[in-house]
Design a protein around this motif. Structure first.
Motif, short mmCIF file in Angstrom:
data_model
loop_
_atom_site.label_atom_id
_atom_site.label_comp_id
_atom_site.label_asym_id
_atom_site.label_seq_id
_atom_site.Cartn_x
_atom_site.Cartn_y
_atom_site.Cartn_z
N PRO A 200 46.42 67.18 41.36
CA PRO A 200 45.19 67.58 40.66
C PRO A 200 45.43 68.65 39.60
O PRO A 200 44.60 68.81 38.70
CB PRO A 200 44.30 68.11 41.79
CG PRO A 200 45.25 68.54 42.87
CD PRO A 200 46.38 67.54 42.79
N HIS A 201 46.55 69.36 39.68
CA HIS A 201 46.85 70.36 38.66
C HIS A 201 47.19 69.71 37.32
O HIS A 201 47.17 70.38 36.28
CB HIS A 201 48.02 71.25 39.12
CG HIS A 201 49.28 70.49 39.36
ND1 HIS A 201 49.44 69.63 40.42
CD2 HIS A 201 50.46 70.47 38.69
CE1 HIS A 201 50.65 69.11 40.38
NE2 HIS A 201 51.28 69.60 39.33
N VAL A 202 47.52 68.41 37.35
CA VAL A 202 47.80 67.67 36.12
C VAL A 202 46.64 66.76 35.75
O VAL A 202 46.22 66.71 34.59
CB VAL A 202 49.09 66.84 36.27
CG1 VAL A 202 49.33 65.97 35.02
CG2 VAL A 202 50.30 67.74 36.52
N PHE A 203 46.11 66.05 36.74
CA PHE A 203 45.10 65.02 36.47
C PHE A 203 43.67 65.44 36.83
O PHE A 203 42.74 64.66 36.64
CB PHE A 203 45.45 63.74 37.23
CG PHE A 203 46.80 63.18 36.88
CD1 PHE A 203 46.99 62.47 35.71
CD2 PHE A 203 47.89 63.38 37.72
CE1 PHE A 203 48.23 61.96 35.38
CE2 PHE A 203 49.13 62.87 37.40
CZ PHE A 203 49.31 62.15 36.22
N GLY A 204 43.50 66.63 37.37
CA GLY A 204 42.17 67.08 37.77
C GLY A 204 41.94 68.53 37.46
O GLY A 204 42.51 69.07 36.50
N ASP A 205 41.15 69.18 38.30
CA ASP A 205 40.81 70.58 38.06
C ASP A 205 41.57 71.53 38.97
O ASP A 205 41.20 72.69 39.13
CB ASP A 205 39.30 70.79 38.23
CG ASP A 205 38.80 70.34 39.60
OD1 ASP A 205 39.63 69.93 40.43
OD2 ASP A 205 37.58 70.39 39.82
N GLY A 206 42.63 71.05 39.59
CA GLY A 206 43.44 71.90 40.46
C GLY A 206 44.29 72.87 39.65
O GLY A 206 44.49 72.70 38.44
#
Length: 292
Positions: A200-206
């Motif tokens: 999620p750090h790449v593809f989301g809000d992580g």
């Protein structure tokens, strides 16, 4: 004149603007062979003559090379330029469509599909009959990685990829016989979805700024996704002993590995390696290689 090269891995009719401009402005369009790309061009309203004759220099002409055969196009262009009294710039090789990264994987799937239909050996294989090849190719890939030989590693990765595509093809055939199931596209789609979900750090809000944070987030998401009933669920018992011990210790967390027997001392060394963020299996492998 121009010699037009088209990719066999791109859908017919999907060409660059330069290619369409060349075709529309051509005084005559000829093709070395018929095929889906040529039929798509004809369907667009452009007349194409199919001919086996060797191309000759003609102002404003476009010759469509056999699909994917850039070598043919360059050979024709070189011959025409060598035999022409006009300027060499009058013969141009034009690429009308390009392969995207990973396009060659389509060739692997096509080749495996044909082998499973036409090869007596391949058509008889099952998941069980191929299992030892999968293990063997994995070990050979690891050996190539240890050797530092990039070309050898590339070859062994290809052999490992063959096993993956073969297993997927077998599953697809079984699925067709039984109705439903999965194939290589399902394998790839599942992998892509997993990578997106667990990063999620790449593809989301992580958020994750270090490798350790990425790994911790991956493990949390994996645990939530798997919902295992036991800490040891999913740990393959067929792993090499040191890797198996490391996995088990990692899953169980704070365990007592003390003892004077050899097995306990080995477990303690694995626990020590984990504490130092060292792969015990790989460390021993490299130590053995130094003896050779």
């Amino acid at each position: 004149m121009q010699v037009l090269v088209l990719s066999p891995r791109v859908a017919p009719g999907i060409l660059t603007l330069a290619a369409w401009d060349a075709l529309r402005e051509a005084s005559v369009v000829k093709a070395a062979e018929d095929g889906p790309h040529v039929r798509a061009i004809i369907a667009s309203g452009i007349a194409v003559e199919i001919t086996a004759e060797r191309p000759d220099v003609a102002a404003g002409a476009v010759w469509i090379a056999p699909v994917g055969d850039a070598a043919w196009a360059r050979s024709v262009a070189d011959d025409l330029m060598a035999g022409s009294s006009s300027s060499a710039e009058e013969v141009e090789v034009l690429f009308g469509s390009y392969d995207l990264p990973g396009s060659a994987l389509l060739d692997v799937v096509e080749v495996i599909d044909r082998l499973t239909r036409e090869c007596p050996w391949t058509s008889q294989q099952t998941h069980a009959s191929l299992s030892h090849y999968l293990l063997e190719e994995a070990h050979e890939t690891l050996e190539a990685l240890d050797s530092g030989d990039g070309d050898h590693l590339r070859e062994e990765l290809g052999d490992l990829l063959m096993q993956i595509v073969l297993h997927a093809r077998i599953a697809a055939k079984e699925s067709a016989d039984e109705g439903g199931g999965w194939d290589i596209d399902d394998v790839a789609a599942g992998l892509a979805a997993k990578l997106i979900y667990r990063n999620p750090h790449v593809f989301g809000d992580g958020t994750a700024s270090t490798a350790e944070e990425v790994d911790a987030a991956w493990q949390r998401l994996k645990a939530a996704e798997k919902q295992r009933s036991s800490p040891l669920e999913g740990v393959p018992a067929t792993l090499p002993a040191l890797s198996y011990a490391s996995k088990v210790i990692g899953r169980l967390g704070d365990v007592d590995v003390s003892g004077d027997d050899l097995g306990s001392r080995l477990l303690a060394l694995v626990a020590e390696a984990r504490a130092q963020h060292v792969d015990a299996e790989e460390t021993l492998r490299q130590a053995v290689r130094r003896l050779l």
